[in-house]
Write an enzyme that holds these catalytic residues in place. Structure first.
Site, PDB file in Angstrom:
ATOM      1  N   TYR A 125      -1.820  -0.200  10.632  1.00  0.00           N
ATOM      2  CA  TYR A 125      -1.881  -0.616   9.221  1.00  0.00           C
ATOM      3  C   TYR A 125      -0.562  -0.270   8.526  1.00  0.00           C
ATOM      4  CZ  TYR A 125      -3.790  -1.118   4.453  1.00  0.00           C
ATOM      5  OH  TYR A 125      -4.017  -1.503   3.144  1.00  0.00           O
ATOM      6  N   SER A 167       0.865  -1.190   0.000  1.00  0.00           N
ATOM      7  CA  SER A 167       0.000   0.000   0.000  1.00  0.00           C
ATOM      8  C   SER A 167       0.895   1.231   0.000  1.00  0.00           C
ATOM      9  CB  SER A 167      -0.847  -0.019   1.280  1.00  0.00           C
ATOM     10  OG  SER A 167      -1.464   1.223   1.517  1.00  0.00           O
TER      11      SER A 167
END
Ligand SMILES: NC(=O)c1ccc[n+]([C@@H]2O[C@H](COP(=O)([O-])OP(=O)(O)OC[C@H]3O[C@@H](n4cnc5c(N)ncnc54)[C@H](OP(=O)(O)O)[C@@H]3O)[C@@H](O)[C@H]2O)c1
Length: 255
Positions: free
Chosen positions: A152, A139
């Protein structure tokens, strides 16, 4: 004989779109996830479109389950040339000072150790094919932190570290390592998982954003990287919607 591609987290979002796209590119796809009802529907869809795929029940947090995935790969009708480590996600948007240990644990287990476990199990088959490719769906959070995204980002940074390390360690062997770093992608479940099923909070992420990426955009990037000639290694592909110049810089209409 078709080459075999394994896609983890294929029951929804980016993984399902990637499975469909790779099947359309001529791969026999092993679609892996925990929700087998979803996978069965996906396989039917792929077959109706003229492709081939097999559903494989797989929990990437379980050694036994991943060993079964490796056995299914061994039994697949062709050389295993592509692994897409896509299973993952976020839980919570809490600051570091109050983030739930359980949420951080889940994110580390699925994104990081899941990628490690599946990669270790499939690497022998990928190498034996003589032209293997490992894709890791990390990501933009794999290289940029943001408030509330500590857990995250920590997990995605770790996946990014796996991709870079693998590339060094596999140098000279016939397996390439490719990292895909999407920004904002509007998928049906990512936000729901992050916010414990709260649809309003999930929708707010994309509020006013003209054309966030969709799962098919990321699948397109994965398929493009994976179908380059094997000596071409796209180390890292960063892809965001036009409206998102950076994690903190998002154009929202009417906000
Ligand atoms: N959406 C975004 O904005 C975005 C941006 C950048 C990166 N990403 C990354 O892209 C990947 C896919 O995201 P998405 O938006 O498509 O999310 P999603 O729709 O929630 O898909 C997540 C997938 O992971 C699977 N999964 C979760 N836990 C698993 C486990 N223990 N074992 C096996 N599979 C498991 C789920 O399947 P089951 O529940 O059926 O097992 C599901 O198919 C994730 O790694 C995510 O971090 C997403």
């Amino acid at each position: 004989m078709s080459s075999v591609a394994i896609v983890t987290g294929a029951s929804s979002g980016i993984g399902a779109a990637t499975a469909r796209r790779l099947a359309a590119e001529g791969f026999h796809v092993l679609a892996a996830a925990r929700r087998t009802d979803r996978l069965a529907g996906l396989v039917k869809e792929i077959e109706a479109a003229g492709g081939t795929a097999t559903a494989v029940a797989c929990d990437v947090t379980s050694d036994e389950s991943v060993a079964e995935l490796a056995a299914a790969a061994q039994a697949a009708p062709g050389p295993v040339t592509l692994l897409v480590n896509n299973a993952g996600g976020a839980r919570g948007l809490d600051p570091v000072e109050s983030g739930a240990i359980g949420d951080w644990q889940w994110m580390y287990d699925v994104n990081v150790l899941g990628t490690l476990r599946v990669t270790q199990a499939l690497l022998p088959a990928l190498e034996a094919s003589g032209a293997g490719t490992i894709v890791i769906v990390s990501s933009t959070a794999g290289f940029t932190v943001y408030e509330g995204g500590g857990g995250y980002a920590a997990a995605k940074h770790a996946q990014t570290a796996i991709a870079g390390t693998l590339r060094l360690e596999l140098c000279g062997r016939p397996v390439r390592a490719i990292e895909i770093d999407p920004g904002m992608v509007r998928t049906d479940e990512f936000g729901l998982v992050r916010f414990g099923g709260d649809a309003d909070k999930a929708a707010a992420t994309y509020a006013g954003v003209p054309e966030p990426l969709v799962a098919e955009d990321v699948a397109d990037c994965i398929a493009w990287c994976a179908t380059r000639p094997h000596h071409v290694n796209v180390d890292r592909l960063v892809v965001r919607p036009l409206a998102q110049a950076a994690q903190h810089k998002v154009h929202r209409v009417g906000q």
